[in-house]
Design a protein around this motif. Structure first.
Motif, mmCIF file in Angstrom:
data_model
loop_
_atom_site.group_PDB
_atom_site.id
_atom_site.type_symbol
_atom_site.label_atom_id
_atom_site.label_comp_id
_atom_site.label_asym_id
_atom_site.label_seq_id
_atom_site.Cartn_x
_atom_site.Cartn_y
_atom_site.Cartn_z
ATOM 1 N N VAL A 19 0.801 -1.097 0.055
ATOM 2 C CA VAL A 19 -0.101 0.134 -0.034
ATOM 3 C C VAL A 19 0.985 1.258 -0.151
ATOM 4 N N VAL A 20 0.649 1.991 -1.005
ATOM 5 C CA VAL A 20 1.646 3.019 -1.038
ATOM 6 C C VAL A 20 1.014 4.509 -1.294
ATOM 7 N N ALA A 21 1.772 5.484 -0.888
ATOM 8 C CA ALA A 21 1.345 6.889 -0.561
ATOM 9 C C ALA A 21 1.460 7.493 -2.492
ATOM 10 N N TYR A 23 1.229 6.771 -5.643
ATOM 11 C CA TYR A 23 0.877 5.510 -6.476
ATOM 12 C C TYR A 23 1.492 5.780 -8.093
ATOM 13 N N GLU A 59 -3.690 4.709 2.985
ATOM 14 C CA GLU A 59 -3.173 5.029 4.072
ATOM 15 C C GLU A 59 -3.776 4.306 5.153
ATOM 16 N N THR A 61 0.248 3.535 4.582
ATOM 17 C CA THR A 61 0.953 2.749 3.847
ATOM 18 C C THR A 61 1.757 1.467 4.615
ATOM 19 N N THR A 62 2.208 0.493 3.786
ATOM 20 C CA THR A 62 2.516 -0.732 4.491
ATOM 21 C C THR A 62 4.012 -0.794 5.278
ATOM 22 N N GLU A 113 8.846 4.628 -2.323
ATOM 23 C CA GLU A 113 8.210 4.657 -0.840
ATOM 24 C C GLU A 113 9.138 4.182 -0.044
#
Length: 138
Positions: A19-21, A23, A59, A61-62, A113
């Motif tokens: 999961v990214v901020a 993308y 949000e 993110t991982t 990221e």
């Protein structure tokens, strides 16, 4: 939504999800490095995936993860590293042999990221198949 009648999978990892901020930056980065590795990137509605890798925005993110991609040979590792840097990645270990075991040759980059992304080849080998293929039951 993308519908596929055939899926390719490896034998050890089922999937990795990030999961990214940012993308868009991650999509450009992974499109570039996966093209070098010969793995197609498939876009969905608000996500993309490639074989066992699934990336979506959100949000929280991982956080920092380590992902190792299989490379065919040392040249592919070098091309992965160059493509990653050109696509916004940051060097985290230039292409070269590593002491993990004989034949281990890898390069490391940080994606947009901050995830640690590796391409590795384990020396000369023969694959039993390019991938495990799963298709719709008839």
């Amino acid at each position: 939504m993308v519908e596929l009648s055939e899926w390719h999978r490896g034998r050890l990892i089922d999937h990795v999800s990030l999961v990214v901020a940012d993308y868009d930056a991650c999509r450009r980065f992974y499109a570039a490095v996966l093209a070098v590795l010969g793995v197609p990137l498939v876009e969905g509605d608000g996500y993309f995936f490639a074989d066992e890798l699934f990336v979506s925005p959100g949000e929280p993110t991982t956080g920092r993860a380590h992902l190792a991609f299989q490379a065919r040979d040392e040249d592919m590792v070098r091309r992965f590293h160059a493509a990653a840097l050109a696509a916004g990645g940051r060097d985290n270990g230039a292409p070269g042999p590593r002491s993990y075991h004989p034949g281990y040759y890898a390069a490391f980059v940080l994606d947009p990221e901050g995830n640690n992304i590796e391409a590795v080849t384990h020396g000369p080998h023969r694959r039993s198949a390019p991938s495990v293929v799963m298709s719709d039951a008839d």
